[in-house]
Design a protein around this motif. Sequence first.
Motif, short mmCIF file in Angstrom:
data_model
loop_
_atom_site.label_atom_id
_atom_site.label_comp_id
_atom_site.label_asym_id
_atom_site.label_seq_id
_atom_site.Cartn_x
_atom_site.Cartn_y
_atom_site.Cartn_z
N LEU A 29 0.83 -1.21 0.00
CA LEU A 29 0.00 0.00 0.00
C LEU A 29 0.86 1.26 0.00
O LEU A 29 0.53 2.25 -0.67
CB LEU A 29 -0.93 -0.01 1.22
CG LEU A 29 -2.04 -1.07 1.21
CD1 LEU A 29 -2.81 -1.03 2.51
CD2 LEU A 29 -2.97 -0.86 0.02
N ALA A 30 1.97 1.23 0.74
CA ALA A 30 2.86 2.40 0.77
C ALA A 30 3.44 2.66 -0.62
O ALA A 30 3.48 3.80 -1.08
CB ALA A 30 3.97 2.18 1.79
N TRP A 31 3.89 1.60 -1.28
CA TRP A 31 4.44 1.79 -2.62
C TRP A 31 3.34 2.13 -3.62
O TRP A 31 3.58 2.85 -4.59
CB TRP A 31 5.21 0.55 -3.06
CG TRP A 31 5.95 0.76 -4.35
CD1 TRP A 31 5.69 0.17 -5.54
CD2 TRP A 31 7.05 1.63 -4.57
NE1 TRP A 31 6.56 0.62 -6.50
CE2 TRP A 31 7.43 1.52 -5.92
CE3 TRP A 31 7.76 2.51 -3.75
CZ2 TRP A 31 8.47 2.24 -6.47
CZ3 TRP A 31 8.80 3.23 -4.30
CH2 TRP A 31 9.14 3.10 -5.64
N GLY A 32 2.12 1.61 -3.40
CA GLY A 32 1.00 1.98 -4.27
C GLY A 32 0.68 3.45 -4.18
O GLY A 32 0.40 4.11 -5.19
N ILE A 33 0.73 4.01 -2.97
CA ILE A 33 0.50 5.45 -2.81
C ILE A 33 1.62 6.24 -3.49
O ILE A 33 1.37 7.26 -4.14
CB ILE A 33 0.40 5.80 -1.32
CG1 ILE A 33 -0.84 5.14 -0.70
CG2 ILE A 33 0.37 7.30 -1.11
CD1 ILE A 33 -0.93 5.29 0.80
N SER A 34 2.84 5.75 -3.38
CA SER A 34 3.96 6.41 -4.07
C SER A 34 3.78 6.35 -5.58
O SER A 34 4.06 7.33 -6.29
CB SER A 34 5.27 5.73 -3.67
OG SER A 34 5.48 5.79 -2.27
#
Length: 332
Positions: A29-34
């Motif tokens: 999810l963190a990389w998806g937001i990035s």
Amino acid sequence: MSTPSTPTTKRSQQKANDQRALTTLALWLAWGISALAVFAMMARKGQVVDFILNDHTHVTWIIVGMFALGILVSLIQTMKLTGEWFRLYKLESVVMDKGLVTLSLSSHKHTVERFLIALQRITAVNGHPDLETLVDVEFASQHRISQFVSLLGNLMITLGLIGTVLGMTMTMNGLHSALGELGVNQELLLAGLRTAMNGMGTAFYTTLMGAVLGGVLLRVFAWITDGSINGLQDLLLRTCIVHAAADLKADQTRDLRLMEAQVDQLEQRFRLLNLAMQASREEMHYLRDEACLMHTEMLAMAEGNPVRKIATEHARYALSVRPGFFKRLFRE
């Protein structure tokens, strides 16, 4: 000498395990937001969306479609891996307390369960399991999914290079047309220059999108899932080597533990059967009480019925007037 774990310690340990199980999903999810932030920046400053909508070569459409497919596949795999982490931590606590031979498994929903079931079958026939080979075989499908996502990223880079070559070809053709019409036809000259600029845009945007979406973003998604799979394999091997080492070796102690586990299962089944019989007995008593109550109410209703009273009075009257009538009637 190990001290027995209290319920509070078990709850805190289970809470910590649940938090660790969510690591893969949190990283995704963190990389998806990035990734969304990067794409929004590209759309705002580089006018990527406008170019995609006006791209006549449709190369960028293919790149975006492959990126969306890779994101969907990676998200589904991440959710499955998160479930695998939760299940493995629960099974680890059971194996730590009771061993491998006492573990009761019947579902093949999770990969870790299939691994442990296969390990139990091997030990049941006194085989010698190769843990590393078995864990590689069980998790091969998960690795193939991660490799598919990584392959999509490589294909997107290749499509970006193809778009670059296609855009440069369009640029050269436009410049050739423009030079041919130099000083002859102003409109055809502008059309050739416009074609050359469109070709340069195609070459630039396809290279940018293929490199950023496929070479950076999608590859990191594949790396996250692949790292989660490797972590599952390591934890599974550690659980078997540390907590189930005695169960992997064929000896009388293991057979004794297996027999004790089977006896415990039989006792649990007998207890369940006893509880079921007690519940059935209570239900039968309740049904009998209800039937008695219904019978009593029916009798009370019948005694208070005026029709019955009239019929009883008529019968008494007939017997008193002609006492031998019914005897002769029944005799005949």
